[in-house]
Design a protein around this motif. Structure first.
Motif, short mmCIF file in Angstrom:
data_model
loop_
_atom_site.label_atom_id
_atom_site.label_comp_id
_atom_site.label_asym_id
_atom_site.label_seq_id
_atom_site.Cartn_x
_atom_site.Cartn_y
_atom_site.Cartn_z
N LEU A 1 0.83 -1.21 0.00
CA LEU A 1 0.00 0.00 0.00
C LEU A 1 0.86 1.26 0.00
N ALA A 2 1.93 1.24 0.78
CA ALA A 2 2.79 2.42 0.89
C ALA A 2 3.58 2.69 -0.39
N THR B 1 -2.01 6.35 -4.54
CA THR B 1 -2.96 6.44 -3.42
C THR B 1 -2.33 6.74 -2.06
N PHE B 2 -1.03 6.45 -1.88
CA PHE B 2 -0.42 6.55 -0.55
C PHE B 2 -0.34 7.99 -0.06
N GLY C 1 -8.30 6.55 -0.41
CA GLY C 1 -9.63 5.97 -0.29
C GLY C 1 -9.98 5.35 1.04
N GLU C 2 -8.99 5.16 1.94
CA GLU C 2 -9.30 4.52 3.21
C GLU C 2 -8.26 4.85 4.27
N SER D 1 -11.46 1.94 7.79
CA SER D 1 -12.54 2.93 7.76
C SER D 1 -12.37 3.82 6.55
N LYS D 2 -13.46 4.43 6.13
CA LYS D 2 -13.42 5.39 5.04
C LYS D 2 -13.08 6.77 5.60
N PRO D 3 -12.43 7.64 4.82
CA PRO D 3 -12.15 9.00 5.29
C PRO D 3 -13.43 9.71 5.67
#
Length: 393
Positions: free
Chosen positions: A12-13, A18-19, A92-93, A110-112
């Motif tokens: 993810l990072a 997205t990161f 996105g999360e 969780s979502k932002p």
């Protein structure tokens, strides 16, 4: 123990699309680590994307930028350390991974709260802060957070970050520059050590140039005396602290902004109720411990397996209590959201309830949702006992 969670975080990072931010902190019980906290975020340096690693201990912080294979290697090193909490933000999360003492990862997704998040690729991150580094600030210097050169003192980075995040969350309401009157009256309920309320006064009055009055109340007389001594030390002419219970306090003028920062248990509800009664334009609350609703739970089907475990029941009560609080504020005409906030050294609670007065009380749909929630859980929130809600039994 499997290292799958580390690979998940690493993947993810390394996603450049997205990161946003990765924070690792707190050692697993019984393990030693060289850093108290590591923060990783993407930055642009001379037009090229790097990963910026900031390493914090009690005496200093070190920031270095890496790219390509070197960045991946440094990420592997950071993830290999026995941190107990990993917090990850993407567009996105939000993802939080708690590592138990036996190395088991527990995921929370969780979502932002405010929609899709965007990364800040600026290399000089301090420029975006309400109270930036590199610029001497008399307020931060007096509190011992900043030195004469505008640098943050060792061991004070967490407090500095918390102050700035709180001010940004206040700014993001969009209300500070739209008041049609001055001075703005602020009441801090359960003021405690009061450094966040001092920061709000300083930011509005001294940085933004908005005339402001601040009153803090607390039942602890020694804390009130200490805060008033700091008022003198800081030279804040329109700030004072008084000994009083929240529910008994009668302000000289209705407060425009009500703060309740880590007020324990039902003291948070008292502050919210008072803010509603005074028709305050802004209410910002960071709840602390939750006990009242917890004692009412325990028989609702099919949640008996959850309530067999004290910690799970406690967390369920936390969520429900703050959900009830937010819903009651909406019913009373406040646009309300629940956002993530940096916890203090005194509590691991990391939620803020942020409410802006927008309309009249009594929206029928909101009342129906509130009544359904009460009925399902067979519980009545303490705030619901303090505030007269329209069209509720």
């Amino acid at each position: 123990m499997t290292d799958d969670y580390r690979q998940t975080i690493k993947t993810l990072a390394l996603d450049e699309e997205t990161f946003i931010r990765l924070t690792l902190k707190g050692p697993i019980k019984g393990r030693d680590i060289p850093w108290r906290r590591i923060v990783v975020r993407p930055v642009l340096v001379k037009g090229e994307r790097h990963l910026q690693f900031s390493y914090f201990d009690e005496r200093k912080d070190i920031t270095k930028n890496y790219r390509g294979g070197e960045a991946e290697s440094k990420l592997n090193e950071a993830l290999a350390l026995p941190f107990s909490l990993i917090q990850f933000k993407s567009t996105g999360e939000n993802l939080q991974v708690q590592i138990t003492k036996d190395g088991k990862p527990i995921f929370h997704r969780s979502k932002p709260a405010s929609g899709k998040q965007q990364p800040d690729l600026s290399h000089d991150h301090a420029k975006a802060l309400p109270l930036p580094t590199g610029k001497p600030d008399a307020f931060l210097q007096t509190l011992g957070i900043m030195n004469a050169q505008g640098q943050i003192r060792p061991g004070m980075h967490d407090k500095f970050a918390q102050i700035n995040e709180f001010l940004k969350l206040l700014e993001h309401t969009g209300e500070l520059r739209s008041f049609d009157k001055t001075p703005i009256n602020i009441l801090d309920c359960g003021s405690g050590s009061s450094y966040l309320s001092f920061a709000v006064y300083h930011y509005l009055n001294d940085v933004l140039g908005i005339p402001t009055n601040l009153v803090g109340i607390d039942v602890n007389e020694s804390l009130v005396e200490k805060s008033n001594a700091n008022v003198t030390k800081l030279g804040f002419s329109q700030v004072c602290f008084r000994k009083s219970a929240i529910i008994d306090y009668v302000p000289d003028a209705p407060p425009d902004i009500v703060l309740a920062l880590h007020a324990c248990n039902t003291a948070t509800d008292e502050a919210l109720a008072q803010g509603i009664r005074w028709n305050s334009r802004l209410i910002l609350s960071v709840p602390c411990c939750h006990h009242d609703l917890n004692e009412q739970l325990g028989t609702t089907e099919p949640f008996k397996p959850v309530f067999q475990h004290g910690i799970l029941k406690e967390r369920m009560a936390d969520i429900l209590t703050d959900a009830f609080r937010a819903q009651i504020l909406r019913i009373m005409g406040y646009k309300t959201d629940v956002v993530e906030f940096v916890s203090s050294e005194h509590t691991n609670r990391n939620l803020m309830i942020r409410a802006v007065k927008r309309g009249e009380p009594g929206d029928a749909r909101l009342v129906e949702e509130y009544n359904a929630l009460k009925s399902f859980w067979g519980a009545t929130p303490y705030l619901g006992k303090l505030v007269t809600l329209p069209n509720t039994p």
